[in-house]
Write an enzyme that holds these catalytic residues in place. Structure first.
Site, mmCIF file in Angstrom:
data_model
loop_
_atom_site.group_PDB
_atom_site.id
_atom_site.type_symbol
_atom_site.label_atom_id
_atom_site.label_comp_id
_atom_site.label_asym_id
_atom_site.label_seq_id
_atom_site.Cartn_x
_atom_site.Cartn_y
_atom_site.Cartn_z
ATOM 1 N N ARG A 127 -10.615 34.304 -0.314
ATOM 2 C CA ARG A 127 -10.547 34.382 -1.940
ATOM 3 C C ARG A 127 -11.688 33.669 -2.611
ATOM 4 N NH1 ARG A 127 -4.002 33.686 -2.057
ATOM 5 N NH2 ARG A 127 -3.779 35.106 -0.241
ATOM 6 N N ARG A 169 3.722 11.306 -21.465
ATOM 7 C CA ARG A 169 3.471 12.718 -21.184
ATOM 8 C C ARG A 169 4.543 13.483 -21.399
ATOM 9 N NH1 ARG A 169 -1.688 12.943 -18.804
ATOM 10 N NH2 ARG A 169 -1.276 15.171 -19.043
ATOM 11 N N PRO A 172 -5.083 24.252 1.017
ATOM 12 C CA PRO A 172 -5.468 22.989 1.442
ATOM 13 C C PRO A 172 -5.032 21.908 0.154
ATOM 14 C CG PRO A 172 -7.330 24.344 2.162
ATOM 15 C CD PRO A 172 -6.250 25.030 1.091
ATOM 16 N N GLU A 173 -4.252 20.970 0.526
ATOM 17 C CA GLU A 173 -3.972 19.850 -0.341
ATOM 18 C C GLU A 173 -4.223 18.487 0.302
ATOM 19 O OE1 GLU A 173 -0.061 19.878 -2.083
ATOM 20 O OE2 GLU A 173 0.043 22.377 -2.123
#
Length: 273
Positions: free
Chosen positions: A112, A151, A2-3
């Site tokens: 999991r 970054r 799930p994103e």
DNA sequence: CCCGGAACCTGAAGGC
DNA sequence: TGCCTTCAGGTTCCGG
């Protein structure tokens, strides 16, 4: 896995069935999923409370309760919430069950065992460090540029960093980078303004497409009614091992970045322009 | 603060 | 048949 689009779908399909309901029971077979002083304390604090509303923040599903507290769920890789599921869907891997006052039952299924639940008065205690919501109007190419400035990490790793941008995970990061024709190993601060603008548009496009298709059921994710999403059928590179690039025919390549499989087209997404 | 890698988890799938 | 390896990956923690 799930994103953002998957959690958005769960929120959209579950909230109408939860608002106005109160909790009459809670059991779990995996105590570690409850982030609270104890399971008994969690149950005591939850029972009798009514759901008044809710929202999604990043990959977190937030349910507002009538006492001012918030029940928050994270599905990690394999979690799903099932409302009154088919018996065959709950034969295994049920980690928690919520009973509702109208007789409905909400099952947290999670092979999991990585999913987590919180009960907090201020959601910021859980979601406070998240970066901007990519589908909200405030998320502009300039905002994305600011998040990437200075970054040096690979852009793929930065897109998956929830403090940089909330809700994007491994699958949608691969899809967005392919759509924007950017190699996943490019460093964040090496992207040109034009590339950042392409990437910004690609992120919005792949997330919106994912929501429209009710999420991607490449693996364990299912909707609250047990049905699968269909977004993975539209994936162009993510998880497409052994396939060729739909644009140029070059074999899709897989490399690990931060121990996560990254799929891309080496020709359409060159490391050196 | 930033970066990269390990750890947490367990089932599915493929190789031999 | 069965054992072993690889893959799946969101988040947190830790060392440099």
């Amino acid at each position: 896995m799930p994103e953002l689009p998957e959690v958005e779908t769960i929120k959209n399909e579950l909230l109408p069935r939860l608002i106005g309901r109160s909790f009459t029971g809670f059991t779990t077979t995996w105590k570690k999923m409850v982030n609270y002083s104890s399971v008994d304390d969690f149950r005591t604090a939850l029972l009798g409370r009514t759901v008044t509303g809710g929202s999604r923040r990043g990959k977190y599903f937030i349910m507002n309760l009538n006492d001012g507290n918030n029940l928050i769920a994270h599905f990690k890789m394999s979690g799903s919430l099932l409302l009154n599921p088919r018996p065959e869907d709950i034969e295994r891997f049920i980690r928690a069950i919520f009973d509702l006052d109208n007789g409905d039952r909400l099952y947290f299924r999670d092979p999991r065992k990585m999913g987590r639940l919180w009960l907090v008065d201020d959601p910021a205690q859980v979601v406070g460090k998240l970066g901007p919501e990519p589908l909200e109007p405030g998320f502009t190419p300039e905002v994305l540029a600011g998040r990437l400035k200075g970054r040096s990490a690979p852009i793929k790793a930065l897109l998956c960093d929830q403090t940089v941008i909330a809700g994007v995970g491994n699958m949608y990061a691969d899809e967005a980078l392919f759509s924007a024709r950017i190699h996943p190993l490019r460093s964040g601060d090496s992207l040109s303004p034009a590339e950042i603008k392409r990437l910004h548009g690609a992120i919005l496009q792949v997330l919106r497409a994912g929501i429209k298709d009710k999420g991607a059921s490449e693996q364990d994710y299912v909707r609250p009614n047990g049905d699968k999403g269909t977004a993975h059928f539209s994936f162009l590179v993510a998880h497409r091992r052994g396939h060729n690039c739909p644009v140029c025919g070059t074999p899709i390549q897989r490399i690990p970045i931060r121990n996560r499989g990254s799929y891309f087209c080496p020709k359409c997404q060159p490391l050196k322009p």
